[in-house]
Scaffold this motif. Structure first.
Motif, PDB file in Angstrom:
ATOM      1  N   ASN A 140      35.112  38.692  44.160  1.00 25.49           N
ATOM      2  CA  ASN A 140      36.019  38.215  45.197  1.00 25.49           C
ATOM      3  C   ASN A 140      36.481  36.802  44.840  1.00 25.49           C
ATOM      4  O   ASN A 140      35.654  35.893  44.754  1.00 25.49           O
ATOM      5  N   PRO A 141      37.801  36.606  44.613  1.00 24.14           N
ATOM      6  CA  PRO A 141      38.872  37.586  44.705  1.00 24.14           C
ATOM      7  C   PRO A 141      38.963  38.429  43.438  1.00 24.14           C
ATOM      8  O   PRO A 141      38.595  37.958  42.355  1.00 24.14           O
ATOM      9  N   PRO A 142      39.480  39.662  43.553  1.00 24.23           N
ATOM     10  CA  PRO A 142      39.686  40.479  42.363  1.00 24.23           C
ATOM     11  C   PRO A 142      40.969  40.057  41.641  1.00 24.23           C
ATOM     12  O   PRO A 142      41.795  39.337  42.195  1.00 24.23           O
ATOM     13  N   ASN A 193      45.236  48.014  39.397  1.00 17.03           N
ATOM     14  CA  ASN A 193      43.897  47.718  39.905  1.00 17.03           C
ATOM     15  C   ASN A 193      43.981  46.460  40.772  1.00 17.03           C
ATOM     16  O   ASN A 193      44.756  45.559  40.464  1.00 17.03           O
ATOM     17  N   PRO A 194      43.221  46.406  41.888  1.00 18.79           N
ATOM     18  CA  PRO A 194      42.239  47.376  42.377  1.00 18.79           C
ATOM     19  C   PRO A 194      42.916  48.586  43.024  1.00 18.79           C
ATOM     20  O   PRO A 194      44.076  48.522  43.434  1.00 18.79           O
ATOM     21  N   ALA A 210      28.746  42.371  49.559  1.00 18.23           N
ATOM     22  CA  ALA A 210      28.299  42.731  48.210  1.00 18.23           C
ATOM     23  C   ALA A 210      29.256  42.236  47.136  1.00 18.23           C
ATOM     24  O   ALA A 210      28.931  42.299  45.945  1.00 18.23           O
ATOM     25  N   SER A 211      30.427  41.756  47.537  1.00 18.72           N
ATOM     26  CA  SER A 211      31.409  41.237  46.579  1.00 18.72           C
ATOM     27  C   SER A 211      31.075  39.776  46.285  1.00 18.72           C
ATOM     28  O   SER A 211      31.128  38.936  47.177  1.00 18.72           O
ATOM     29  N   LYS A 212      30.735  39.497  45.054  1.00 17.11           N
ATOM     30  CA  LYS A 212      30.327  38.142  44.688  1.00 17.11           C
ATOM     31  C   LYS A 212      31.548  37.241  44.526  1.00 17.11           C
ATOM     32  O   LYS A 212      32.497  37.588  43.827  1.00 17.11           O
ATOM     33  N   GLN A 213      31.507  36.087  45.184  1.00 15.06           N
ATOM     34  CA  GLN A 213      32.624  35.154  45.052  1.00 15.06           C
ATOM     35  C   GLN A 213      32.612  34.501  43.669  1.00 15.06           C
ATOM     36  O   GLN A 213      31.593  33.993  43.203  1.00 15.06           O
ATOM     37  N   PHE A 214      33.747  34.569  43.021  1.00 14.44           N
ATOM     38  CA  PHE A 214      33.970  33.880  41.752  1.00 14.44           C
ATOM     39  C   PHE A 214      35.390  33.344  41.802  1.00 14.44           C
ATOM     40  O   PHE A 214      36.349  34.088  41.604  1.00 14.44           O
ATOM     41  N   VAL A 215      35.509  32.071  42.101  1.00 10.02           N
ATOM     42  CA  VAL A 215      36.814  31.467  42.366  1.00 10.02           C
ATOM     43  C   VAL A 215      37.219  30.589  41.187  1.00 10.02           C
ATOM     44  O   VAL A 215      36.457  29.719  40.755  1.00 10.02           O
ATOM     45  N   VAL A 216      38.417  30.832  40.684  1.00  9.01           N
ATOM     46  CA  VAL A 216      38.986  30.027  39.604  1.00  9.01           C
ATOM     47  C   VAL A 216      40.084  29.157  40.205  1.00  9.01           C
ATOM     48  O   VAL A 216      41.075  29.680  40.723  1.00  9.01           O
TER      49      VAL A 216
END
Length: 744
Positions: free
Chosen positions: A50-52, A40-41, A121-127
């Motif tokens: 985003n990013p996956p 995946n993806p 539509a891809s929500k940014q979630f950055v670690v």
């Protein structure tokens, strides 16, 4: 994604296969083992995050590291190294269509290309990178686990007191009461060496340990929290007493990892939380003693999770293991800087936990093990997510998956639900305070609607550790959730007459790729019908304990659900381990026009080789408040097929096989439209004391290699008129003003 337009699942995969056909070699990154992590993806799917996170099955050589390559067209936009079989970038990707592949760092054989899409539509979630997180954590003043710059309770302004002052009173009263009433827990209370042996006595002791440690943990956390909020000595005194009680338990005794992993993780975590919240209130020798227990127990958790090069990376479907990873991540963040092992734990656990939050659903949310275990998970998640977000600065509740997880509860546990749905503990009453807690922390109009319509309060311990003001309080509008939804990766669908109506009709359907694995049951292509939250046609049985004779012989069996069996109750395969995941179902179609909702599932794989076809189509006709169910079945040998249903009140049947069920003033009438079947009552399994169950089945009158059931569920027993006609291409069924096209 929780609501889809008319479609047939699988088309995206077909498109991708045409675009990215791969090389002629076997794709080593994809395993045939149903328990191994899937690549995946893939399938050109739009990523909600985003990013996956990139995942793949391990290479057979189990290399020390991998090289992952991400391309846009023919341009390589990212090359990275990963020491485990997953990778979470620390930078978001620009919008576009991408492919990725991976190879062992010491090899040349790439996996097949896989495509995915990033859009607005891809929500940014950055670690951030681990090194940056370590600096952030160790730079935070204690308490790391609580919101910064919160004044002491005596200095709260009117707005703060209005939102949560009552919760302080409730929690204070609870702590003071339990200071006198909660008995001391000690190792000698539990004399058995249980290990992994499942006997009734061992299960009872394991449950007793879990209950005692949960109560002790809550009292320790609550008193520590109140001390941090008030600086009052009485709370510090109680916290020290309970912390000493917990620290006195032997790490190799009945609360050890091998005997009760839930207990050992709770002890490690709660002592770490208390050290953090009590801060300078703890004397140095006691602080050192508590931290040593955290170190010893945390190291055992780390050792077990990291053995065989982190087996959970390869086999993620481990309920306890997944929670243990999260607990280890939080524990390490709270005690980092106190001893060197904590940073090792953090590097092992944190990024893995954030990147694979739940293996029990896909990106759209849901929980394959059932709503009861989903509810339990909310409690665990909030215990971890809130303090972990404070310590790291990464807001776990903003993960896109969390919104989908909440959406699934809105659909499958709407306000007024009287019992859980699918999987173990489906018969139990939901504690809606947990669902409300999750809704309060998701700032959407639908979450606000859900929170406002759940009458229960939230647990004070979690509420008082929540963000101020609560995120949902920042939302100015409320919007009811849609009247239907599908969660394809867990194979669940829901239809409601009107979500805003407390007396709504709700129809639930399940055909799950998770099969009967873990806490799931052999209930593929099953349904549940509720009215005003009351179960009219329901699942049956009682969850006494995992792997009990009752659990195996009735509770998980297909015959205990509203599903198809044959030849006297023979149903889907639920024995084995890997097999339970492979013997599964899937939702293949879903649509909702507003007037009619439709879902279809295939479940022949769940029956092994016994059936060659097990297709169920279900229509919910809103204008008539009725359900039509069509089952088409085939077998290599003749069988007598059975259409099972279960109720929480007596079944009343007439001479023609028409059935009436009335429960708590709500009713449904079942009328066969097809011919060639007869109605029978059946015996059931164990029933919880005080409950009533009845069990019925429609049995085909002759054995055959094919069979069809066409059934009408008339909610409210309105004596609906139904007309069937044959056309050149199939059949039509008319109910009221609506016409349904049926296959031949």
């Amino acid at each position: 994604m929780t609501q889809l337009s008319i479609r047939t699942f699988g088309m995206a995969a077909l498109t991708t296969a045409m675009l990215f056909c791969g090389s002629a070699h076997a794709d080593w990154a994809s395993s045939t083992d149903p328990l191994v992590v899937a690549p995946n993806p893939s399938n050109l799917q739009l990523q909600i995050q985003n990013p996956p996170t990139f995942r793949w099955a391990r290479h057979s050589t189990n290399p020390a590291s991998y090289i992952i390559e991400i391309r846009s067209g023919t341009t390589v936009v990212k090359t990275a190294s990963a020491t485990r079989n997953w990778y979470l970038p620390s930078v978001a990707l620009p919008n576009g269509t991408y492919t990725w592949r991976v190879r062992p760092a010491n090899g040349t054989i790439w996996s097949d290309d896989r495509g995915f899409i990033i859009s607005d539509a891809s929500k940014q979630f950055v670690v951030p990178e681990d090194s940056d997180l370590v600096k952030r954590i160790t730079g935070r003043e204690r308490p790391r686990s609580l919101q910064e710059r919160m004044p002491l309770y005596k200095n709260w302004d009117a707005a703060l007191k209005a939102e949560r002052g009552q919760y302080v009173v409730w929690l204070s009263n609870e702590v003071i009461r339990l200071a006198a009433d909660l008995p001391q827990a000690k190792d000698s209370d539990w004399p058995l060496v249980t290990g992994t042996l499942q006997t009734a006595a061992n299960v009872a002791q394991t449950s007793a340990i879990r209950s005692a440690i949960q109560k002790l943990s809550r009292q320790l956390e609550a008193s520590s929290l109140l001390y941090a909020m008030t600086n009052e000595q009485r709370y510090l005194t109680e916290a020290i007493r309970r912390g000493d009680e917990m620290a006195a338990m032997s790490p190799t005794g009945p609360t050890s990892y091998v005997n009760q992993d839930q207990a050992t993780r709770q002890i490690a975590l709660m002592l770490a939380k208390s050290v953090d919240m009590l801060s300078t209130g703890l004397d140095a020798p006691r602080r050192a003693r508590w931290l040593e227990i955290v170190r010893v127990r945390g190291q055992e958790i780390y050792t077990q999770l990291s053995k065989s090069k982190a087996d959970m990376d390869q086999y993620p479907l481990d309920s306890h293991g997944g929670t243990n990873v999260g607990v280890l991540a939080l524990t390490s963040a709270l005690v980092m800087g106190e001893f060197p092992e904590a940073e090792t734990w953090f590097h092992f656990a944190y990024r893995h936990y954030v990147s694979s939050l739940s293996p029990w659903s896909g990106p759209e949310g849901g929980y394959a093990n059932g709503t009861a275990y989903g509810e339990y998970s909310i409690d665990i998640f909030l215990q971890i997510w809130q303090p972990l977000a404070r310590a790291t600065g990464v807001k776990m509740l903003e993960l896109p998956w969390v919104n989908g997880f909440l959406n699934s509860f809105m659909q499958f546990m709407p306000p007024g639900s009287k019992n859980h749905l699918f999987g173990d503990s489906h018969e139990s009453k939901p504690e809606m305070k947990f669902m409300k807690a999750l809704a309060l922390r998701v700032p959407t109009p639908q979450a606000k609607w859900y929170a406002q319509n759940l009458t229960s309060g939230e647990d004070p311990v979690s509420y008082l550790q929540g963000e101020y003001p609560m995120p949902v309080n920042k939302v100015t509008t409320t919007v009811a959730p849609p009247n239907s939804a599908v969660f394809p990766t867990i194979g669940w669908a829901a239809f409601h007459s009107n979500m805003s109506d407390s007396n709504r009709t709700s129809v639930y359907f399940k055909s799950s790729p998770y099969g009967s694995f873990n806490h799931s049951h052999g209930d593929q292509n099953s349904f549940v019908l509720k009215k005003g939250g009351v179960a009219l046609l329901t699942e049956s049985g009682w969850y006494d304990w995992y792997d009990s004779p009752n659990w195996n012989n009735w509770y998980r069996q297909t015959k205990a659900h509203n599903a198809i069996t044959y030849d006297g109750g023979v149903g889907q395969l639920i024995t084995g381990y890997r097999e339970t995941k492979a013997n599964n179902g899937k939702v293949v179609s879903f649509s909702d026009t507003g007037a009619i909702g439709y879902v279809a599932g295939l479940a022949e794989a769940a029956y092994g080789k016994a059936l060659t076809k097990a297709e169920r189509r279900l229509w919910y006709v809103r204008g008539s408040d009725a359900v039509i169910i069509l089952d088409q079945l085939a077998s290599p040998v003749p069988r007598k097929f059975e259409w099972n249903f279960h109720t929480l009140s007596p079944i009343v049947a007439d001479a023609n096989g028409n059935v009436t069920v009335t429960t708590q003033g709500k009713s449904v009438c079942i009328r066969p439209i097809s011919t060639g079947q007869s109605f029978e009552k059946r015996a059931g399994g164990l029933v919880l004391a005080g409950n009533v169950e009845d069990h019925g089945t429609y049995v085909r009158t002759t054995s055959a290699t094919t069979a069809e059931f066409l059934m009408l569920l008339d909610v409210g027993c309105k004596n609906l008129t139904v007309q069937m006609s044959t056309t050149a291409t199939g059949r039509t069924l008319k109910i009221g003003t609506q016409t349904i096209a049926l296959p031949r």
